[in-house]
Design a protein around this motif. Sequence first.
Motif, mmCIF file in Angstrom:
data_model
loop_
_atom_site.group_PDB
_atom_site.id
_atom_site.type_symbol
_atom_site.label_atom_id
_atom_site.label_comp_id
_atom_site.label_asym_id
_atom_site.label_seq_id
_atom_site.Cartn_x
_atom_site.Cartn_y
_atom_site.Cartn_z
ATOM 1 N N VAL A 15 0.830 -1.195 0.000
ATOM 2 C CA VAL A 15 0.000 0.000 0.000
ATOM 3 C C VAL A 15 0.868 1.250 0.000
ATOM 4 O O VAL A 15 0.422 2.332 -0.368
ATOM 5 C CB VAL A 15 -0.927 -0.013 1.243
ATOM 6 C CG1 VAL A 15 -1.894 1.155 1.196
ATOM 7 C CG2 VAL A 15 -1.710 -1.324 1.299
ATOM 8 N N LEU A 19 -1.289 4.533 -4.289
ATOM 9 C CA LEU A 19 -2.467 3.769 -3.893
ATOM 10 C C LEU A 19 -3.201 3.235 -5.115
ATOM 11 O O LEU A 19 -3.702 2.102 -5.108
ATOM 12 C CB LEU A 19 -3.396 4.649 -3.057
ATOM 13 C CG LEU A 19 -4.666 3.990 -2.530
ATOM 14 C CD1 LEU A 19 -4.339 2.786 -1.667
ATOM 15 C CD2 LEU A 19 -5.517 5.000 -1.754
ATOM 16 N N ASP A 20 -3.266 4.043 -6.172
ATOM 17 C CA ASP A 20 -3.929 3.587 -7.398
ATOM 18 C C ASP A 20 -3.237 2.352 -7.963
ATOM 19 O O ASP A 20 -3.894 1.418 -8.448
ATOM 20 C CB ASP A 20 -3.939 4.699 -8.451
ATOM 21 C CG ASP A 20 -4.893 5.825 -8.082
ATOM 22 O OD1 ASP A 20 -5.802 5.581 -7.278
ATOM 23 O OD2 ASP A 20 -4.715 6.952 -8.588
ATOM 24 N N TYR A 22 -1.542 0.141 -6.258
ATOM 25 C CA TYR A 22 -1.846 -0.976 -5.362
ATOM 26 C C TYR A 22 -3.226 -1.552 -5.685
ATOM 27 O O TYR A 22 -3.391 -2.771 -5.823
ATOM 28 C CB TYR A 22 -1.803 -0.514 -3.904
ATOM 29 C CG TYR A 22 -2.334 -1.543 -2.931
ATOM 30 C CD1 TYR A 22 -1.535 -2.576 -2.466
ATOM 31 C CD2 TYR A 22 -3.660 -1.489 -2.492
ATOM 32 C CE1 TYR A 22 -2.032 -3.529 -1.592
ATOM 33 C CE2 TYR A 22 -4.161 -2.433 -1.618
ATOM 34 C CZ TYR A 22 -3.346 -3.450 -1.171
ATOM 35 O OH TYR A 22 -3.836 -4.399 -0.306
ATOM 36 N N VAL A 65 -10.194 -3.551 0.028
ATOM 37 C CA VAL A 65 -10.306 -2.215 -0.589
ATOM 38 C C VAL A 65 -11.773 -1.806 -0.666
ATOM 39 O O VAL A 65 -12.136 -0.662 -0.368
ATOM 40 C CB VAL A 65 -9.673 -2.216 -1.995
ATOM 41 C CG1 VAL A 65 -9.927 -0.884 -2.691
ATOM 42 C CG2 VAL A 65 -8.175 -2.493 -1.907
ATOM 43 N N GLN A 77 -7.059 8.393 5.936
ATOM 44 C CA GLN A 77 -6.475 7.975 4.667
ATOM 45 C C GLN A 77 -6.955 6.574 4.280
ATOM 46 O O GLN A 77 -6.942 5.652 5.103
ATOM 47 C CB GLN A 77 -4.948 7.968 4.769
ATOM 48 C CG GLN A 77 -4.340 9.353 4.951
ATOM 49 C CD GLN A 77 -4.546 10.230 3.728
ATOM 50 O OE1 GLN A 77 -4.483 9.768 2.596
ATOM 51 N NE2 GLN A 77 -4.791 11.506 3.971
ATOM 52 N N ALA A 79 -5.474 4.477 2.417
ATOM 53 C CA ALA A 79 -4.358 3.531 2.518
ATOM 54 C C ALA A 79 -4.227 2.977 3.933
ATOM 55 O O ALA A 79 -3.948 1.783 4.123
ATOM 56 C CB ALA A 79 -3.055 4.205 2.094
#
Length: 284
Positions: A15, A19-20, A22, A65, A77, A79
């Motif tokens: 992570v 983030l995108d 991941y 997610v 956040q 993440a």
Amino acid sequence: MSQALVTANYPLPSVVGSLDAYISAVHRIPVLTQEEEQALSRDFLEEANLAAAKKLVMSHLRFVVHVARGYSGYGLQLADLIQEGNIGLMKAVKRFDPDQGVRLVSFAVHWIRAEMHEFILKNWRIVKVATTKAQRKLFFNLRKSKKRLGWMNAAEVRTVAKDLGVPEATVREMESRLSGRDIGFEPVSDDEDAKPAPAAFLIDDGADPYENVSDADYADHQMESLSEALSHLDERSRKIVQRRWLDEDKATLQDLADEYGVSAERIRQVEANAMKKMRGLFAA
């Protein structure tokens, strides 16, 4: 079990960083069939095969997610929420019993959410009032219990307090703290340097094909669980639940009472017993 099933080389996504990237990576990990899931679970339980456990964890990262996005309204956040959810997922894999007849995703959701709840309670500034079990329950249910965006009236406060089993004063205190953190949803300033409003961060999940597949897979799991629970009911109880809750044209208690030649209260009792049995099967 096929050795390839256990030793398949899936690099563990992190992570930390983008983030995108991941999220894209975890959605590329194949979803396990129920037979694969059970075989890997037994291999981990009986042989302590960590490679099998890793495969189980990684195939469900996309679901973490999905759950984490449901807690985006707490100002934390994404993440961080995913990291905590992954811990819950690993705990669930360790405790999962494939012989119970449920999918891992249905069992793991409780552990994933529990870790996220703990993280939110430790990091959101209003948690000083969420110290008891009743207050924790109120914290996570007040937002969805409110019928409108403004302050609740006396009747709404009484209803929420009764539904959640807490004093009315606790509801008002929690509402005050929740409202004190709220900011305008839509931008109210023409200043280009002003802090963006929440509307600027909305994500169109419907445009993400990976998320659509994940949602569809989760819905299938839920339908499988419902069908399994219904199959454990006797024919009359199953038909009553079907007519009362699942048919498009739902029947009333009196409709079914007339059909079966009993009182409406008897139909209500049969329905309540059936629901109790189904809840027990879901929780197993």
